[in-house]
Design a protein around this motif. Structure first.
Motif, PDB file in Angstrom:
ATOM      1  N   VAL A  49      -5.481   6.120  -9.481  1.00 43.18           N
ATOM      2  CA  VAL A  49      -4.838   7.353  -9.017  1.00 43.18           C
ATOM      3  C   VAL A  49      -4.176   8.074 -10.192  1.00 43.18           C
ATOM      4  CG1 VAL A  49      -2.939   8.260  -7.623  1.00 43.18           C
ATOM      5  CG2 VAL A  49      -4.524   6.583  -6.641  1.00 43.18           C
ATOM      6  N   ALA A  50      -3.498   7.328 -11.064  1.00 41.76           N
ATOM      7  CA  ALA A  50      -2.855   7.942 -12.225  1.00 41.76           C
ATOM      8  C   ALA A  50      -3.887   8.588 -13.148  1.00 41.76           C
ATOM      9  CB  ALA A  50      -2.048   6.895 -12.984  1.00 41.76           C
ATOM     10  N   ASP A  51      -5.023   7.917 -13.339  1.00 41.74           N
ATOM     11  CA  ASP A  51      -6.078   8.448 -14.206  1.00 41.74           C
ATOM     12  C   ASP A  51      -6.808   9.621 -13.566  1.00 41.74           C
ATOM     13  OD1 ASP A  51      -5.451   6.532 -16.072  1.00 41.74           O
ATOM     14  OD2 ASP A  51      -7.125   5.195 -15.569  1.00 41.74           O
ATOM     15  N   ARG A  52      -6.924   9.571 -12.242  1.00 37.99           N
ATOM     16  CA  ARG A  52      -7.657  10.626 -11.522  1.00 37.99           C
ATOM     17  C   ARG A  52      -6.895  11.945 -11.574  1.00 37.99           C
ATOM     18  NH1 ARG A  52      -9.479  14.211  -9.251  1.00 37.99           N
ATOM     19  NH2 ARG A  52     -10.801  14.379  -7.387  1.00 37.99           N
ATOM     20  N   PHE A  53      -5.582  11.867 -11.644  1.00 38.86           N
ATOM     21  CA  PHE A  53      -4.750  13.070 -11.682  1.00 38.86           C
ATOM     22  C   PHE A  53      -3.823  13.010 -12.899  1.00 38.86           C
ATOM     23  CE2 PHE A  53      -5.751  12.047  -7.261  1.00 38.86           C
ATOM     24  CZ  PHE A  53      -6.297  13.242  -6.810  1.00 38.86           C
ATOM     25  N   PRO A  54      -4.374  13.115 -14.101  1.00 41.55           N
ATOM     26  CA  PRO A  54      -3.566  12.927 -15.314  1.00 41.55           C
ATOM     27  C   PRO A  54      -2.443  13.944 -15.478  1.00 41.55           C
ATOM     28  CG  PRO A  54      -5.722  13.852 -15.850  1.00 41.55           C
ATOM     29  CD  PRO A  54      -5.776  13.438 -14.414  1.00 41.55           C
ATOM     30  N   ASP A  55      -2.632  15.147 -14.970  1.00 43.08           N
ATOM     31  CA  ASP A  55      -1.608  16.185 -15.136  1.00 43.08           C
ATOM     32  C   ASP A  55      -0.318  15.858 -14.386  1.00 43.08           C
ATOM     33  OD1 ASP A  55      -3.364  17.572 -16.697  1.00 43.08           O
ATOM     34  OD2 ASP A  55      -3.975  18.993 -15.140  1.00 43.08           O
ATOM     35  N   ALA A  56      -0.395  14.954 -13.417  1.00 39.71           N
ATOM     36  CA  ALA A  56       0.804  14.583 -12.652  1.00 39.71           C
ATOM     37  C   ALA A  56       1.748  13.703 -13.463  1.00 39.71           C
ATOM     38  CB  ALA A  56       0.414  13.871 -11.364  1.00 39.71           C
ATOM     39  N   GLY A  57       1.244  13.086 -14.523  1.00 38.67           N
ATOM     40  CA  GLY A  57       2.092  12.294 -15.405  1.00 38.67           C
ATOM     41  C   GLY A  57       2.543  10.961 -14.852  1.00 38.67           C
ATOM     42  N   LEU A  58       1.789  10.395 -13.920  1.00 43.74           N
ATOM     43  CA  LEU A  58       2.176   9.096 -13.351  1.00 43.74           C
ATOM     44  C   LEU A  58       1.613   7.923 -14.131  1.00 43.74           C
ATOM     45  CD1 LEU A  58       1.913   9.679  -9.494  1.00 43.74           C
ATOM     46  CD2 LEU A  58       3.867   9.973 -11.015  1.00 43.74           C
ATOM     47  N   GLY A  59       0.796   8.220 -15.126  1.00 41.25           N
ATOM     48  CA  GLY A  59       0.239   7.177 -15.977  1.00 41.25           C
ATOM     49  C   GLY A  59       0.602   7.450 -17.417  1.00 41.25           C
ATOM     50  N   SER A  60      -0.265   7.027 -18.313  1.00 38.43           N
ATOM     51  CA  SER A  60      -0.038   7.287 -19.733  1.00 38.43           C
ATOM     52  C   SER A  60      -1.367   7.211 -20.467  1.00 38.43           C
ATOM     53  CB  SER A  60       0.938   6.265 -20.317  1.00 38.43           C
ATOM     54  OG  SER A  60       1.174   6.550 -21.670  1.00 38.43           O
ATOM     55  N   ALA A  61      -1.588   8.158 -21.357  1.00 36.19           N
ATOM     56  CA  ALA A  61      -2.829   8.188 -22.139  1.00 36.19           C
ATOM     57  C   ALA A  61      -2.676   7.462 -23.462  1.00 36.19           C
ATOM     58  CB  ALA A  61      -3.251   9.643 -22.387  1.00 36.19           C
ATOM     59  N   ASN A  62      -1.443   7.379 -23.973  1.00 34.79           N
ATOM     60  CA  ASN A  62      -1.185   6.695 -25.230  1.00 34.79           C
ATOM     61  C   ASN A  62      -1.493   5.203 -25.108  1.00 34.79           C
ATOM     62  OD1 ASN A  62       0.916   4.973 -26.859  1.00 34.79           O
ATOM     63  ND2 ASN A  62       0.689   6.893 -27.989  1.00 34.79           N
ATOM     64  N   THR A  63      -2.140   4.644 -26.111  1.00 32.81           N
ATOM     65  CA  THR A  63      -2.612   3.256 -26.030  1.00 32.81           C
ATOM     66  C   THR A  63      -1.502   2.266 -25.729  1.00 32.81           C
ATOM     67  OG1 THR A  63      -4.422   3.724 -27.554  1.00 32.81           O
ATOM     68  CG2 THR A  63      -3.832   1.410 -27.241  1.00 32.81           C
TER      69      THR A  63
ATOM     70  N   SER B  91       0.816  -1.214   0.000  1.00 33.87           N
ATOM     71  CA  SER B  91       0.000   0.000   0.000  1.00 33.87           C
ATOM     72  C   SER B  91       0.848   1.262   0.000  1.00 33.87           C
ATOM     73  CB  SER B  91      -0.940   0.007   1.207  1.00 33.87           C
ATOM     74  OG  SER B  91      -0.228  -0.234   2.411  1.00 33.87           O
ATOM     75  N   MET B  92       2.127   1.141   0.382  1.00 34.80           N
ATOM     76  CA  MET B  92       2.980   2.318   0.389  1.00 34.80           C
ATOM     77  C   MET B  92       3.158   2.882  -1.017  1.00 34.80           C
ATOM     78  SD  MET B  92       6.733   2.885   2.156  1.00 34.80           S
ATOM     79  CE  MET B  92       7.707   2.227   0.796  1.00 34.80           C
ATOM     80  N   ALA B  93       2.981   2.049  -2.029  1.00 30.42           N
ATOM     81  CA  ALA B  93       3.089   2.528  -3.404  1.00 30.42           C
ATOM     82  C   ALA B  93       2.067   3.614  -3.690  1.00 30.42           C
ATOM     83  CB  ALA B  93       2.925   1.362  -4.379  1.00 30.42           C
ATOM     84  N   THR B  94       0.852   3.437  -3.184  1.00 32.54           N
ATOM     85  CA  THR B  94      -0.180   4.453  -3.409  1.00 32.54           C
ATOM     86  C   THR B  94       0.126   5.711  -2.615  1.00 32.54           C
ATOM     87  OG1 THR B  94      -1.833   2.713  -3.782  1.00 32.54           O
ATOM     88  CG2 THR B  94      -2.658   4.928  -3.337  1.00 32.54           C
ATOM     89  N   ARG B  95       0.650   5.580  -1.413  1.00 32.23           N
ATOM     90  CA  ARG B  95       1.058   6.755  -0.639  1.00 32.23           C
ATOM     91  C   ARG B  95       2.113   7.550  -1.415  1.00 32.23           C
ATOM     92  NH1 ARG B  95       1.395   8.318   4.927  1.00 32.23           N
ATOM     93  NH2 ARG B  95       0.602   6.298   5.628  1.00 32.23           N
ATOM     94  N   ILE B  96       3.082   6.845  -1.979  1.00 31.81           N
ATOM     95  CA  ILE B  96       4.125   7.509  -2.754  1.00 31.81           C
ATOM     96  C   ILE B  96       3.517   8.241  -3.952  1.00 31.81           C
ATOM     97  CG2 ILE B  96       6.114   7.091  -4.270  1.00 31.81           C
ATOM     98  CD1 ILE B  96       6.832   4.754  -2.324  1.00 31.81           C
ATOM     99  N   ALA B  97       2.604   7.563  -4.648  1.00 31.83           N
ATOM    100  CA  ALA B  97       1.959   8.186  -5.806  1.00 31.83           C
ATOM    101  C   ALA B  97       1.194   9.441  -5.402  1.00 31.83           C
ATOM    102  CB  ALA B  97       1.026   7.191  -6.487  1.00 31.83           C
ATOM    103  N   LEU B  98       0.480   9.382  -4.294  1.00 31.09           N
ATOM    104  CA  LEU B  98      -0.287  10.541  -3.830  1.00 31.09           C
ATOM    105  C   LEU B  98       0.641  11.677  -3.395  1.00 31.09           C
ATOM    106  CD1 LEU B  98      -3.102   8.691  -1.864  1.00 31.09           C
ATOM    107  CD2 LEU B  98      -3.344   9.931  -4.026  1.00 31.09           C
ATOM    108  N   TYR B  99       1.786  11.341  -2.805  1.00 34.96           N
ATOM    109  CA  TYR B  99       2.764  12.363  -2.435  1.00 34.96           C
ATOM    110  C   TYR B  99       3.353  13.007  -3.690  1.00 34.96           C
ATOM    111  CZ  TYR B  99       2.803  10.954   2.508  1.00 34.96           C
ATOM    112  OH  TYR B  99       2.456  10.697   3.824  1.00 34.96           O
ATOM    113  N   GLU B 100       3.612  12.199  -4.703  1.00 33.44           N
ATOM    114  CA  GLU B 100       4.114  12.728  -5.974  1.00 33.44           C
ATOM    115  C   GLU B 100       3.129  13.751  -6.552  1.00 33.44           C
ATOM    116  OE1 GLU B 100       6.716  12.200  -8.249  1.00 33.44           O
ATOM    117  OE2 GLU B 100       7.896  11.083  -6.778  1.00 33.44           O
ATOM    118  N   ILE B 101       1.860  13.427  -6.467  1.00 37.65           N
ATOM    119  CA  ILE B 101       0.807  14.268  -7.033  1.00 37.65           C
ATOM    120  C   ILE B 101       0.550  15.498  -6.172  1.00 37.65           C
ATOM    121  CG2 ILE B 101      -1.675  14.317  -7.543  1.00 37.65           C
ATOM    122  CD1 ILE B 101      -1.323  11.249  -8.184  1.00 37.65           C
TER     123      ILE B 101
END
Length: 214
Positions: free
Chosen positions: A74-88, A11-21
């Motif tokens: 989380v990546a999709d919820r905050f797309p401007d943070a760039g933790l995911g990818s929109a490209n197929t 679960s720490m992975a999600t904490r890290i992602a949220l801190y990044e955002i």
């Protein structure tokens, strides 16, 4: 949103992602042994019948389970943070690595080795079968800073599970130079350093609490 977590767990992975955002979230610690939410000593099982973290309650009240799904949300919820990818194809690559980390590393390699009740024969079998996954990962990371071309939720997950090797004498990351260097960079990242410091304190308190209850 509410993140149900246990210290130093995946679960720490999600904490890290949220801190990044820089996103606001309520972090609710779950005792992994007694399945209680420490904030109010409530039963965690009605929220997640498997009693596993991470579990995420969204701002709309929806409950999400499974690390890969939560990280992708989380990546999709905050797309401007760039933790995911929109490209197929890039999005598929992200999902590929989330699946690899979850099945081949987290559940396949690390979980059996962390299980104190697992027999030595089982652990020997797991090491024989699954260490090749680290060879694959090491080759991919050679000459790369991240799993993709940028820091993503997959890196948050990978670094979190690789950090467990500190409790695994059987896995010496010095044998995999690219992975070892990757983990060193990961731990130095501000969001990671913050999450590790906070959860290490909570983990020590958890250990003391369990000893007192024994």
């Amino acid at each position: 949103m509410d993140l149900y977590f246990s210290p130093l767990a995946c679960s720490m992975a999600t904490r890290i992602a949220l801190y990044e955002i820089g996103a606001d979230a309520c972090y609710l610690e779950v005792d992994p042994k007694f399945k209680k939410v420490l904030q109010d000593n409530s039963d965690f099982l009605p929220i997640n019948p498997l009693g596993l973290v991470p579990t995420l309650r969204t701002d709309d009240g929806a409950i999400l389970t499974e690390n890969a799904a939560i990280l992708q949300y989380v990546a999709d919820r905050f797309p401007d943070a760039g933790l995911g990818s929109a490209n197929t194809i890039d999005r598929s690559r992200l999902q590929q690595w989330l699946c690899f980390i979850g099945t081949e590393l987290h559940k396949g390699l690390f979980l059996p080795l962390l299980d104190r009740k697992a027999p030595a024969e089982m652990k020997a079998y797991v090491l024989e079968k699954y260490l090749s996954r680290l060879d694959v990962l090491n080759k991919h990371l050679e000459g790369r800073e991240f799993l993709l071309d940028h820091f993503s939720v997959a890196d948050a997950y990978l670094g979190t599970v690789l950090n467990w090797t500190t409790a695994m004498p059987a896995i010496d990351l010095a044998k995999w130079a690219a992975i070892n260097a990757y983990l060193t960079r990961f731990r130095a990242r501000p969001s990671v350093a913050k999450a590790l410091a906070e959860e290490l304190v909570l983990f020590k308190a958890e250990v003391a609490r369990h000893k007192a209850a024994a």
